[in-house]
Design a protein around this motif. Structure first.
Motif, PDB file in Angstrom:
ATOM      1  N   GLY A  57       0.758  -1.131  -0.002  1.00 31.37           N
ATOM      2  CA  GLY A  57      -0.133   0.014  -0.005  1.00 31.37           C
ATOM      3  C   GLY A  57       0.958   1.270   0.041  1.00 31.37           C
ATOM      4  N   HIS A  58       2.170   1.174  -0.372  1.00 34.03           N
ATOM      5  CA  HIS A  58       3.202   2.340  -0.410  1.00 34.03           C
ATOM      6  C   HIS A  58       3.239   2.869  -1.821  1.00 34.03           C
ATOM      7  CE1 HIS A  58       5.053   0.550   3.674  1.00 34.03           C
ATOM      8  NE2 HIS A  58       3.786   0.987   3.782  1.00 34.03           N
ATOM      9  N   ALA A  62      -2.392   7.237  -3.717  1.00 37.02           N
ATOM     10  CA  ALA A  62      -2.608   8.768  -3.023  1.00 37.02           C
ATOM     11  C   ALA A  62      -2.701   8.510  -1.774  1.00 37.02           C
ATOM     12  CB  ALA A  62      -3.706   9.241  -3.776  1.00 37.02           C
ATOM     13  N   SER A  63      -3.173   7.670  -1.031  1.00 31.24           N
ATOM     14  CA  SER A  63      -3.508   7.643   0.522  1.00 31.24           C
ATOM     15  C   SER A  63      -1.898   7.531   1.157  1.00 31.24           C
ATOM     16  CB  SER A  63      -4.194   6.164   0.870  1.00 31.24           C
ATOM     17  OG  SER A  63      -3.719   5.133   0.425  1.00 31.24           O
ATOM     18  N   CYS A  75      -9.038   9.906  -4.896  1.00 30.72           N
ATOM     19  CA  CYS A  75      -8.659   9.471  -6.143  1.00 30.72           C
ATOM     20  C   CYS A  75      -8.983  10.339  -7.387  1.00 30.72           C
ATOM     21  CB  CYS A  75      -9.247   8.251  -6.417  1.00 30.72           C
ATOM     22  SG  CYS A  75      -9.121   7.421  -8.248  1.00 30.72           S
ATOM     23  N   SER A  76      -8.433  10.580  -8.329  1.00 27.18           N
ATOM     24  CA  SER A  76      -8.723  11.541  -9.433  1.00 27.18           C
ATOM     25  C   SER A  76     -10.227  11.322  -9.903  1.00 27.18           C
ATOM     26  CB  SER A  76      -7.643  11.568 -10.562  1.00 27.18           C
ATOM     27  OG  SER A  76      -7.576  10.184 -11.143  1.00 27.18           O
ATOM     28  N   CYS A  77     -10.627  10.055  -9.668  1.00 25.35           N
ATOM     29  CA  CYS A  77     -11.960   9.706 -10.494  1.00 25.35           C
ATOM     30  C   CYS A  77     -13.195  10.252  -9.405  1.00 25.35           C
ATOM     31  CB  CYS A  77     -12.029   8.158 -10.228  1.00 25.35           C
ATOM     32  SG  CYS A  77     -12.254   7.407  -8.725  1.00 25.35           S
ATOM     33  N   ILE A  81     -11.308   7.447  -1.475  1.00 26.74           N
ATOM     34  CA  ILE A  81      -9.757   7.421  -0.978  1.00 26.74           C
ATOM     35  C   ILE A  81      -9.156   6.346  -1.772  1.00 26.74           C
ATOM     36  CG2 ILE A  81      -8.166   6.761   0.873  1.00 26.74           C
ATOM     37  CD1 ILE A  81      -9.864   9.342   1.521  1.00 26.74           C
ATOM     38  N   GLU A  82      -7.914   7.093  -2.305  1.00 24.24           N
ATOM     39  CA  GLU A  82      -7.146   6.019  -3.231  1.00 24.24           C
ATOM     40  C   GLU A  82      -6.324   5.169  -2.499  1.00 24.24           C
ATOM     41  OE1 GLU A  82      -5.273   7.095  -7.251  1.00 24.24           O
ATOM     42  OE2 GLU A  82      -3.617   6.872  -5.820  1.00 24.24           O
TER      43      GLU A  82
END
Length: 141
Positions: A57-58, A62-63, A75-77, A81-82
């Motif tokens: 998850g690294h 984005a998170s 997220c860009s969508c 949370i991304e």
């Protein structure tokens, strides 16, 4: 009575694996990885820079970026949370990659099963390469 040395080696190996499993199950560290791989396995190697970002998850997620660089964790969508699950199972981008590399029913599979699929791993690596490239392109602007 003769006892082969491999017998003692195997006993030692089992003891080490048992101790490793106990430590892995009770540790506070690596819980993101533990969610995917709760059993230790010295033969499991998925080592790849891009796969490791999804597993831990690294990296270009984005998170994770938010924790260290105060960027946005969304997220860009949209407002989601991304995280790794959003990228792989909910984000509508990379549908061409997902159609080509992921199994048809991948959304109903646990992440560990997706990571166990060779073709899906190729797709995950491509997605993460694109994510990292997007971040790098943003830095040069």
């Amino acid at each position: 009575m003769y006892i082969p040395i491999r017998f003692f080696k195997r006993l030692l190996q089992l003891d080490i694996l048992t101790e490793w499993q106990t430590h892995w199950a009770s540790s506070a560290k690596g819980r993101a990885v533990f969610e995917i791989f709760d059993k230790v396995n010295p033969k499991r190697t998925l080592g790849s820079f891009f796969l490791n970002q999804i597993i831990t998850g690294h990296g270009a997620i984005a998170s994770y970026q938010y924790k260290f660089f105060n960027g946005s964790s969304t997220c860009s969508c949209g407002p989601s949370i991304e995280d790794r699950n959003h990228i792989l199972f909910h984000y509508s981008n990379w549908t061409d990659i997902k159609k080509k590399y992921f199994p048809r029913n991948y959304k109903r599979s646990p992440l560990a099963k997706l990571l166990g699929n060779h073709q899906a791993r190729i797709g995950i690596e491509l997605i993460m390469k694109h994510k990292l490239q997007t971040i790098l392109d943003g830095l040069s602007d």
